[in-house]
Design an enzyme around this catalytic site. Sequence first.
Site, PDB file in Angstrom:
ATOM      1  N   HIS A  79     -15.822  98.865 -21.442  1.00 25.57           N
ATOM      2  CA  HIS A  79     -17.217  98.649 -21.845  1.00 25.57           C
ATOM      3  C   HIS A  79     -18.126  98.840 -20.649  1.00 25.57           C
ATOM      4  CE1 HIS A  79     -17.285  94.431 -20.273  1.00 25.57           C
ATOM      5  NE2 HIS A  79     -16.059  94.340 -20.760  1.00 25.57           N
ATOM      6  N   ASP A  81     -21.161  97.516 -20.399  1.00 24.43           N
ATOM      7  CA  ASP A  81     -22.125  96.413 -20.239  1.00 24.43           C
ATOM      8  C   ASP A  81     -21.513  95.249 -19.465  1.00 24.43           C
ATOM      9  OD1 ASP A  81     -20.429  96.056 -22.504  1.00 24.43           O
ATOM     10  OD2 ASP A  81     -21.709  94.450 -23.244  1.00 24.43           O
ATOM     11  N   ASP A 111     -15.136  93.000 -14.448  1.00 25.42           N
ATOM     12  CA  ASP A 111     -15.361  92.988 -15.908  1.00 25.42           C
ATOM     13  C   ASP A 111     -16.594  93.805 -16.260  1.00 25.42           C
ATOM     14  OD1 ASP A 111     -15.191  92.414 -18.575  1.00 25.42           O
ATOM     15  OD2 ASP A 111     -16.016  90.404 -18.400  1.00 25.42           O
ATOM     16  N   GLU A 143     -20.107  95.310 -25.648  1.00 25.71           N
ATOM     17  CA  GLU A 143     -18.856  94.568 -25.854  1.00 25.71           C
ATOM     18  C   GLU A 143     -19.088  93.078 -25.686  1.00 25.71           C
ATOM     19  OE1 GLU A 143     -15.071  92.533 -24.770  1.00 25.71           O
ATOM     20  OE2 GLU A 143     -16.868  92.694 -23.547  1.00 25.71           O
ATOM     21  N   GLU A 144     -19.968  92.728 -24.752  1.00 21.32           N
ATOM     22  CA  GLU A 144     -20.151  91.306 -24.417  1.00 21.32           C
ATOM     23  C   GLU A 144     -20.924  90.538 -25.490  1.00 21.32           C
ATOM     24  OE1 GLU A 144     -18.518  89.983 -22.224  1.00 21.32           O
ATOM     25  OE2 GLU A 144     -18.207  91.312 -20.510  1.00 21.32           O
ATOM     26  N   GLU A 168      -9.718  96.062 -19.217  1.00 18.40           N
ATOM     27  CA  GLU A 168     -10.267  94.716 -18.963  1.00 18.40           C
ATOM     28  C   GLU A 168      -9.460  94.054 -17.850  1.00 18.40           C
ATOM     29  OE1 GLU A 168     -12.842  93.244 -20.172  1.00 18.40           O
ATOM     30  OE2 GLU A 168     -13.245  93.964 -22.206  1.00 18.40           O
ATOM     31  N   HIS A 355     -17.375  86.811 -15.922  1.00 22.73           N
ATOM     32  CA  HIS A 355     -18.438  85.935 -16.431  1.00 22.73           C
ATOM     33  C   HIS A 355     -18.736  84.785 -15.464  1.00 22.73           C
ATOM     34  CE1 HIS A 355     -17.531  87.241 -20.888  1.00 22.73           C
ATOM     35  NE2 HIS A 355     -17.397  88.228 -20.019  1.00 22.73           N
TER      36      HIS A 355
HETATM   37 ZN   LIG Z   1     -14.868  92.661 -20.383  1.00 26.35          ZN
END
Ligand SMILES: [Zn+2]
Length: 382
Positions: A79, A81, A111, A143-144, A168, A355
């Site tokens: 992803h 984003d 990530d 994706e997030e 990932e 995150h």
């Molecule tokens: Zn991710």
Amino acid sequence: MTNLPGFTESLKQLIASPSISSMQKSWDQGNQDIIHLLATWFEQLGFSISIHPVPGTENKFNLLAKLGSGEGGLLLAGHSDTVPFDENRWLSDPLTVTSKDDKFYGLGTCDMKGFFAFILEACKSLNAKKLAKPLYILATADEETTMAGARFFAQTQDIKPDVAIIGEPTSLVPVIMHKGHMSHRITVQGQSGHSSKPSLGVNAIEIMYQVIGELLSLKEKMAINYCNQSFDVTSPTLNLGAIKGGDNANRICGHCELDLDMRSLPGMTDAELIALLGEALAPLAEKYPNRISFDELHPSSPSFAQEQPCEFTSFAEEISGHKCCAVNYATEAPFIQQLGCQTLVLGPGSIDQAHQPNEFLSFSEIDKTNRLLTSMIYKYCF
Ligand SMILES: [Zn+2]
């Protein structure tokens, strides 16, 4: 070809191109800059590029790059984003790659924008003319938040690679299983009135109390009836996440809402979970006609399971040096799997850093990741 940046420079450019996705409008950004960056790089390496706007989003795009022709081959997916960041808790600028203590710090280093820098590096030395099967690169949007990019890709693409890797951050451990996720709001519509005359109203909190009782016994039943030992939490879960109702102590509560999420095990469908919820609430729905309803809060993500052992999982175990495992977080894997390919989640960096402030990628993973991607490309495309 000489215009292509080296690994560190490409990582810097990827991180410096902000592409936050968030349900909060003030944070949400388009991803056109990073998609353009990837398109420019992979085009120089001879890939054909297609860019598709993702329906229902603002300025969000998927990119698919393809090298070689024919059937099958390998898809490397990720992803584009990132999540938002809390600037005060970062020790460096999240959008500027900072090297310190044998780590690259920056938002998306693990990530997972960093994965595209690895792919670029692995592709630089390929002799495209010798490819027997195609190599695909996919960068998705959102994706997030809603996984809108991967959903749209699965619905509209007819490519059929033999195998797919979603990069990932798994600390380079091949992941073959994860749970699904769905969230619902249960609404109880009562009848408000003066608290001194209970018989003239219907108290929504009192009905919700009974609803919660049923949900807690459903939770216990699921823990008894369903089990998958591959997970550290072996059963499906049900979490009561938020509740809101009423306005004043002296009014009968006329309206109450409860938000909950459920995480299914592989093999359980959304329909099965919804049926379980429906069954649990049926007696109350009969007792209080037209007062209890439940609605999806956002589109669900299915669970994911890749059959094993197969040649792909065995090869991944061999070159990564790790046994396949199950994880608790959701990914785009179930959507990529809809293409009909064997699918693994496998990438550099740790989910523990994802995150989080001061997200990083360790230098120690760089060579390992380069070797792993190169081996995969040679195995499935040459
Ligand atoms: Zn991710």
